[in-house]
Write an enzyme that holds these catalytic residues in place. Structure first.
Site, PDB file in Angstrom:
ATOM      1  N   HIS A   1      30.403 -22.928 -67.173  1.00 27.70           N
ATOM      2  CA  HIS A   1      31.228 -22.353 -66.105  1.00 27.70           C
ATOM      3  C   HIS A   1      31.703 -21.002 -66.625  1.00 27.70           C
ATOM      4  O   HIS A   1      31.901 -20.838 -67.840  1.00 27.70           O
ATOM      5  CB  HIS A   1      32.498 -23.168 -65.860  1.00 27.70           C
TER       6      HIS A   1
ATOM      7  N   ASP B   1      34.502 -21.329 -69.027  1.00 30.41           N
ATOM      8  CA  ASP B   1      34.232 -21.916 -70.349  1.00 30.41           C
ATOM      9  C   ASP B   1      33.957 -20.827 -71.372  1.00 30.41           C
ATOM     10  O   ASP B   1      34.286 -20.967 -72.534  1.00 30.41           O
ATOM     11  CB  ASP B   1      32.982 -22.814 -70.347  1.00 30.41           C
TER      12      ASP B   1
ATOM     13  N   GLU C   1      26.008 -30.171 -56.380  1.00 30.74           N
ATOM     14  CA  GLU C   1      26.210 -31.388 -57.185  1.00 30.74           C
ATOM     15  C   GLU C   1      27.147 -32.335 -56.448  1.00 30.74           C
ATOM     16  O   GLU C   1      28.347 -32.087 -56.342  1.00 30.74           O
ATOM     17  CB  GLU C   1      26.803 -31.003 -58.543  1.00 30.74           C
TER      18      GLU C   1
ATOM     19  N   HIS D   1      28.680 -39.650 -61.151  1.00 32.33           N
ATOM     20  CA  HIS D   1      29.068 -39.424 -59.758  1.00 32.33           C
ATOM     21  C   HIS D   1      28.375 -40.433 -58.837  1.00 32.33           C
ATOM     22  O   HIS D   1      28.944 -40.845 -57.824  1.00 32.33           O
ATOM     23  CB  HIS D   1      28.737 -37.999 -59.329  1.00 32.33           C
TER      24      HIS D   1
ATOM     25  N   ASP E   1      22.697 -34.058 -64.321  1.00 29.72           N
ATOM     26  CA  ASP E   1      23.795 -34.090 -65.279  1.00 29.72           C
ATOM     27  C   ASP E   1      23.782 -35.471 -65.910  1.00 29.72           C
ATOM     28  O   ASP E   1      24.085 -36.479 -65.259  1.00 29.72           O
ATOM     29  CB  ASP E   1      25.141 -33.794 -64.600  1.00 29.72           C
TER      30      ASP E   1
ATOM     31  N   ASP F   1      35.897 -40.876 -63.555  1.00 28.53           N
ATOM     32  CA  ASP F   1      34.754 -40.114 -64.052  1.00 28.53           C
ATOM     33  C   ASP F   1      34.863 -39.961 -65.564  1.00 28.53           C
ATOM     34  O   ASP F   1      35.396 -38.973 -66.047  1.00 28.53           O
ATOM     35  CB  ASP F   1      34.826 -38.746 -63.349  1.00 28.53           C
TER      36      ASP F   1
ATOM     37  N   ASP G   1      32.529 -39.635 -67.843  1.00 28.08           N
ATOM     38  CA  ASP G   1      31.582 -38.688 -68.464  1.00 28.08           C
ATOM     39  C   ASP G   1      31.192 -39.090 -69.878  1.00 28.08           C
ATOM     40  O   ASP G   1      31.232 -38.273 -70.805  1.00 28.08           O
ATOM     41  CB  ASP G   1      32.185 -37.273 -68.500  1.00 28.08           C
TER      42      ASP G   1
ATOM     43  N   ASP H   1      26.359 -33.506 -69.376  1.00 25.81           N
ATOM     44  CA  ASP H   1      27.725 -33.344 -68.877  1.00 25.81           C
ATOM     45  C   ASP H   1      28.491 -34.573 -69.364  1.00 25.81           C
ATOM     46  O   ASP H   1      28.829 -35.475 -68.592  1.00 25.81           O
ATOM     47  CB  ASP H   1      27.728 -33.243 -67.349  1.00 25.81           C
TER      48      ASP H   1
HETATM   49  C1  XLS Z   1      32.872 -32.519 -62.583  1.00 24.26           C
HETATM   50  C2  XLS Z   1      31.548 -31.946 -62.516  1.00 24.26           C
HETATM   51  C3  XLS Z   1      31.412 -30.566 -63.133  1.00 24.26           C
HETATM   52  C4  XLS Z   1      30.145 -29.907 -62.656  1.00 24.26           C
HETATM   53  C5  XLS Z   1      30.109 -28.446 -62.850  1.00 24.26           C
HETATM   54  O1  XLS Z   1      33.094 -33.685 -62.331  1.00 24.26           O
HETATM   55  O2  XLS Z   1      30.663 -32.845 -63.102  1.00 24.26           O
HETATM   56  O3  XLS Z   1      31.496 -30.614 -64.505  1.00 24.26           O
HETATM   57  O4  XLS Z   1      29.031 -30.468 -63.277  1.00 24.26           O
HETATM   58  O5  XLS Z   1      31.199 -27.818 -62.289  1.00 24.26           O
HETATM   59 CA    CA Z   2      31.444 -36.213 -64.093  1.00 24.90          CA
HETATM   60 CA    CA Z   3      28.536 -32.637 -63.550  1.00 22.05          CA
END
Ligand code: XLS
Ligand code: CA
Ligand code: CA
Length: 439
Positions: free
Chosen positions: A99, A102, A230, A269, A294, A305, A307, A337
């Site tokens: 991003h 980042d 996304e 997601h 991702d 979430d 991740d 991700d």
């Molecule tokens: C957040 C998203 C984010 C996207 C990019 O939940 O996964 O990280 O991948 O903005």
């Molecule tokens: Ca996520």
């Molecule tokens: Ca993502």
């Protein structure tokens, strides 16, 4: 000067090795399905989780030092570039994603932010030229700052929309300058909490306007990569407009944008939307909108979430089956991700997490290729639909019969006498056999 001086270059040592800082299944140059694993998997480092996130959560402060020795915000940003390229190099990752926020601090004004971005972009560009690393995709963070508290493209405040548009324009410029092969739109705050204060129609129209403006701009600057949406169903807002792949495809078609965008599907997601990862990938594929992934996983016992790094081989196998069925990645790839758990605070943990994810996807690729070569699952599906290959089925599919014709056929038939088993348990056993073979 090395940032991760205690970490070696990670090599493939095979499944027998007990070295935690080695690959056990990911053998970059080994060929699977006609291409090397490296070409098939196209792994990318996520700049945000890897170089920026420090383990902060709503109950406590960070546990991981991601300043890499930098003191001022710009110094930290510079050190992150060094850290990121060493990280990719040691793991053999060819791609990265970021991003705008980042890579550089925001500064006092939008112009100041853009200046910071230019300085860091130049450094990234130099590092890319030295190392051959590539940008898989860029994206603008239009969700973290308070100016986006009511949304960006869907904000009731036109100035927030304008600020987001400027951020997206600049981030597209950077992505293009760095030769990125994709640009992602994740609608972080594009949703709502209550219809008591929301004009849904206006918000959706404006979101489509922002995407149209961005796609037109991409064309004008000659950006040849893919534009991705996304999907995500919730978090941060209760109702996210980009709920899942089907919702996004419907939205894009409704606004005539479906030929200009593809999808970036995230595993976690999919889970939040109540779908399997494979389902979301399949929806994208059958609608010719599969783009990028991702890679991560959620926790089935938690509703948010998380991740996490992907370690579930069933999921990666069925994911890679969809990727192979889609013909493999073109401009997309597998972006991790994913973030380590808060307690995994050492650099060894960060490398081990990527190794675990890369090995899990290597296994997924190996198994997906075996599923295709084994042929039993594809043969079962082909046979299951064989009633459509001749007779009334063929006539219906070819559009040769009316509803009256079909009704006459059914009346003559009287009852359906040709039902066949769905065979689910047999197929699940076949999958286990393909995965685990002889013991
Ligand atoms: C957040 C998203 C984010 C996207 C990019 O939940 O996964 O990280 O991948 O903005
Ligand atoms: Ca996520
Ligand atoms: Ca993502």
């Amino acid at each position: 000067m090395s940032i991760f001086e205690n970490i070696p270059y990670i090599k493939y040592e095979g499944a027998e090795s007990d070295n935690p800082l080695a690959f056990h299944y990911y053998n970059a140059d080994a060929k699977i399905g006609g291409k090397t694993m490296r070409e098939q998997l196209k792994f990318a480092m996520s700049y945000w989780h890897t170089l920026t996130a420090d383990g902060t959560d709503m109950f406590g402060v960070g546990t991981q030092d991601k300043s890499f020795g930098g003191k001022t915000p710009m110094e930290v940003a510079q050190r992150r570039v060094e850290a990121g390229f060493e990280f990719m190099d040691k793991l053999g990752l060819d791609y990265f994603c970021f991003h705008d926020r980042d890579i550089a601090p925001e500064g006092e004004t939008l112009a100041g932010f853009q200046k910071n971005l230019d300085i860091i972009t130049e450094k990234i560009e130099e590092k890319m030229a030295q190392t051959g690393k590539k940008l898989l995709w860029g994206t603008a963070n239009c969700f973290a700052h308070p100016r986006y508290m009511h949304g960006a493209g869907t904000s009731p405040n036109a100035d927030s929309f304008a600020y987001a548009a400027a951020q997206i324009k600049k981030c597209m410029d950077i992505t293009h300058r760095l030769g990125g092969t994709g640009y992602v739109f994740w609608g972080g705050r594009e949703g709502y909490e209550t219809l008591l204060n929301t004009d849904m129609k206006r918000e959706l129209d404006n979101m489509a306007r922002l995407l149209t403006l961005a796609a037109d701009y991409a064309d004008r600057i000659g950006f040849k990569g893919d534009l991705y949406i996304e999907p995500k169903p919730k978090e941060p807002t209760k109702h996210q407009y980009d709920f899942d792949a089907s919702t996004v495809i419907g939205f894009l078609r409704g606004y005539g944008l479906d030929k200009r965008f593809k999808l970036n599907i995230e595993a976690n997601h999919a889970t939040l939307a109540g779908h399997t990862f494979q389902h979301e990938l399949c929806v994208a594929r059958v609608n010719s909108m599969f783009g990028s992934i991702d890679a991560n996983q959620g926790d089935m016992l938690l509703g948010w979430d998380t991740d996490q790094f992907p370690t579930n081989v069933y999921d990666t196998a069925l994911c890679m089956l969809e990727v192979l069925r889609a013909g493999g990645f073109v401009n997309g790839g597998l972006n991790f991700d994913a973030k380590v758990r808060r307690g995994s605070f050492t650099p060894e943990d960060w490398f081990a997490a990527y190794i675990a994810g890369m090995d899990t996807f290597a296994l997924g690729l190996i198994i997906a290729d075996r599923i295709i070569r084994d042929g039993r699952i594809d043969a079962f599906i082909a046979e299951r639909y064989s009633s459509w290959n001749s007779g009334i089925g063929k006539q219906i599919e070819e559009g040769k019969v009316t509803l009256e014709d079909i009704s006459a056929y059914a009346l003559e038939m009287g009852e359906v006498k040709t039902m066949k088993s769905g065979g689910q348990e047999r197929l699940e056993a076949v999958l286990n056999q393909i995965m685990f073979g002889a013991q």
